[in-house]
Design an enzyme around this catalytic site. Structure first.
Site, PDB file in Angstrom:
ATOM      1  NE  ARG A 238     -44.211  33.144-102.476  1.00 47.35           N
ATOM      2  CZ  ARG A 238     -45.205  33.921-103.173  1.00 47.35           C
ATOM      3  NH1 ARG A 238     -45.849  33.133-104.140  1.00 47.35           N
ATOM      4  NH2 ARG A 238     -45.436  35.268-102.853  1.00 47.35           N
ATOM      5  N   GLY A 239     -46.275  32.839 -99.453  1.00 47.51           N
ATOM      6  CA  GLY A 239     -47.686  33.711 -99.798  1.00 47.51           C
ATOM      7  C   GLY A 239     -48.423  33.288 -98.482  1.00 47.51           C
ATOM      8  CB  ALA A 240     -49.851  35.768 -95.941  1.00 46.96           C
TER       9      ALA A 240
ATOM     10  NE  ARG B 204     -41.497  32.723 -94.912  1.00 46.29           N
ATOM     11  CZ  ARG B 204     -41.762  33.119 -96.051  1.00 46.29           C
ATOM     12  NH1 ARG B 204     -42.265  32.302 -96.843  1.00 46.29           N
ATOM     13  NH2 ARG B 204     -41.431  34.193 -96.410  1.00 46.29           N
TER      14      ARG B 204
ATOM     15  CD  GLN C  21     -40.684  36.403-103.369  1.00 50.36           C
ATOM     16  OE1 GLN C  21     -40.109  37.256-103.811  1.00 50.36           O
ATOM     17  NE2 GLN C  21     -40.732  35.967-102.150  1.00 50.36           N
TER      18      GLN C  21
ATOM     19  CG  ASP D 124     -46.547  38.024 -95.912  1.00 51.45           C
ATOM     20  OD1 ASP D 124     -46.372  38.711 -97.014  1.00 51.45           O
ATOM     21  OD2 ASP D 124     -46.440  36.897 -95.516  1.00 51.45           O
TER      22      ASP D 124
ATOM     23  CG  ASN E 135     -46.717  42.584 -99.117  1.00 52.25           C
ATOM     24  OD1 ASN E 135     -47.285  41.505 -99.325  1.00 52.25           O
ATOM     25  ND2 ASN E 135     -46.379  43.179-100.344  1.00 52.25           N
ATOM     26  CE  LYS E 136     -41.320  38.579 -99.972  1.00 55.14           C
ATOM     27  NZ  LYS E 136     -40.631  38.048 -98.928  1.00 55.14           N
TER      28      LYS E 136
HETATM   29  O1  MRU Z   1     -41.796  35.540 -98.738  1.00 54.45           O
HETATM   30  P1  MRU Z   1     -43.175  35.516 -99.489  1.00 54.45           P
HETATM   31  O2  MRU Z   1     -42.988  35.053-100.771  1.00 54.45           O
HETATM   32  O3  MRU Z   1     -44.081  34.284 -98.734  1.00 54.45           O
HETATM   33  O4  MRU Z   1     -43.729  36.768 -99.216  1.00 54.45           O
HETATM   34  C1  MRU Z   1     -45.111  36.920 -99.835  1.00 54.45           C
HETATM   35  C2  MRU Z   1     -45.749  38.281-100.121  1.00 54.45           C
HETATM   36  O5  MRU Z   1     -45.182  39.149 -99.494  1.00 54.45           O
HETATM   37  C3  MRU Z   1     -47.035  38.358-100.466  1.00 54.45           C
HETATM   38  O6  MRU Z   1     -47.144  39.490-101.021  1.00 54.45           O
HETATM   39  C4  MRU Z   1     -48.226  38.323 -99.471  1.00 54.45           C
HETATM   40  O7  MRU Z   1     -47.905  37.073 -98.541  1.00 54.45           O
HETATM   41  C5  MRU Z   1     -49.566  38.245 -99.957  1.00 54.45           C
HETATM   42  S1  MRU Z   1     -49.934  36.758-100.820  1.00 54.45           S
HETATM   43  C6  MRU Z   1     -51.555  36.706-101.158  1.00 54.45           C
END
Ligand code: MRU
Length: 354
Positions: free
Chosen positions: A45-47, A88, A197, A238, A248-249
């Site tokens: 996970r993470g963009a 996603r 996370q 994201d 973002n999250k």
């Molecule tokens: O749902 P996730 O864990 O994929 O969400 C991740 C985030 O919101 C991060 O802050 C974002 O992707 C930036 S990662 C460098």
């Protein structure tokens, strides 16, 4: 450096982020569909990491294909692209990576290359995307480090670290960059309900690197700011719309409003692959709604009663007026973002802040 994702022999290997920090277990994906499933279920996970996974997934899908020619291969490839694109929806790095892979595929087919040659080109491109992401994180970390004073107490939300990228991280890249410049940094990691996370992943990778880390529940940020215990906030993204609105999250928006209320800088760190100039503002960013079980259950045990309705938007949008600066690998962008983000995407040099 943390092994978020790598291509080993005939498998894409990822550390299973659902299991951290209790167990360091690796998942091996041998088909494109397995990679897509790993993305949907948050093994990875993470963009930026999602973008890299999609690229590798498409490449391994083609490498495994039994297609007799490129016409049949094209049908399979574009179907796999659609599968990846559905995993996603908020993370724009996913679509950015798929587009890059599509361009390579189309150029090879136009040039009359054989199936094996197309597979080799896609594998190469996936590795380039991976390596560029690490370089971008290091570069943005160095740019952002200049915004972090010595002895800073930094709040971050979610995990925008090595685990969320091909390596080094974005928000955590800025923290690592500051530490590499000899600064002392203490990090407050929001636990980040519901998937945790922050508590699980940010704390794990920072502690592993020997960085001073304090885990707090999301609701503790406000009193800590009021009591003068936070100096700045840095988060990842994201998707960043053309006007600087940042998805973002879930929970990030609240942190940004709190930061402004307490007169603290709120920085967003992201590679230019996260900037989506085709989306004019945050209202147009699709927000992924995830399974209710992530909210109703914790570690397999039920918290909320049957019968209650549940909302689980995985992201929120922070309006650009709350964002002090956006740190990219090409420098630091400030308002007005419509111009500074366009310049960053187009490669015009920006303020470096260090
Ligand atoms: O749902 P996730 O864990 O994929 O969400 C991740 C985030 O919101 C991060 O802050 C974002 O992707 C930036 S990662 C460098």
């Amino acid at each position: 450096m943390l092994p978020t994702i790598e291509w080993r022999d005939d498998a894409i290997v990822m550390v299973d982020q659902r299991k951290l920090p209790k167990v360091e277990k690796y998942v091996e994906c041998r088909t494109g569909a397995e990679v897509a499933r790993a993305m949907t279920t948050m093994v990875i996970r993470g963009a930026p990491a999602i973008g890299v996974a999609a690229a590798m997934g498409l490449a391994i899908g083609v490498a495994r294909s039994k297609a007799k020619g490129t016409t049949q291969l094209a049908t399979e490839f574009y179907k796999l692209c659609d599968l990846m694109a559905g995993t996603r929806p908020t993370a724009v790095n996913l679509f950015w990576a798929i587009d890059r892979m599509k361009r390579v595929f189309a150029a090879d087919v136009r040039a009359g290359r054989a199936v094996e040659e197309v597979a080799a080109s896609l594998k190469r491109e996936a590795h380039v995307i991976h390596d560029e992401d690490v370089e971008s994180c290091r570069a943005l970390g160095a740019h952002g480090a200049g915004l972090v004073p010595d002895a800073a107490r930094v709040l971050t939300h979610c995990n925008a670290g090595a685990l969320a990228t091909a390596g080094y991280g974005t928000a955590l890249g800025v923290i690592r960059g500051a530490i590499e410049q000899g600064k002392r940094v203490a990090v407050f990691a929001d636990e980040t309900r519901p998937f945790l996370q922050g508590a699980r992943l940010t704390a794990w990778e920072l502690v592993r690197d020997g960085i001073d880390t304090t885990v707090i529940t999301d609701s503790m940020a406000a009193p800590l700011m009021r009591d003068g215990q936070i100096d700045l906030v840095v988060v990842g993204a994201d998707r960043i719309a053309a006007n600087g609105d940042v998805a973002n999250k879930i929970g990030t928006y609240g942190v940004a409003v709190l930061a402004q209320a307490h007169d603290l800088p709120f920085y967003v760190a992201a590679p230019t692959s996260t900037i989506d100039l085709a989306t004019p503002d945050g209202t147009k960013i699709p927000i992924e709604e995830r399974n209710a079980r992530e909210v109703t259950h914790l570690g397999g045990s039920q918290l909320a009663p049957e019968g209650a309705s549940v909302r689980n938007p995985a992201f929120d949008v922070t309006p650009h007026r709350y964002v002090s600066a956006i740190i990219t690998e090409r420098g630091v962008c400030r308002a007005p973002y419509a111009q500074s983000l366009r310049d960053a995407v187009e490669g015009v040099a920006r303020e470096t802040a260090s």
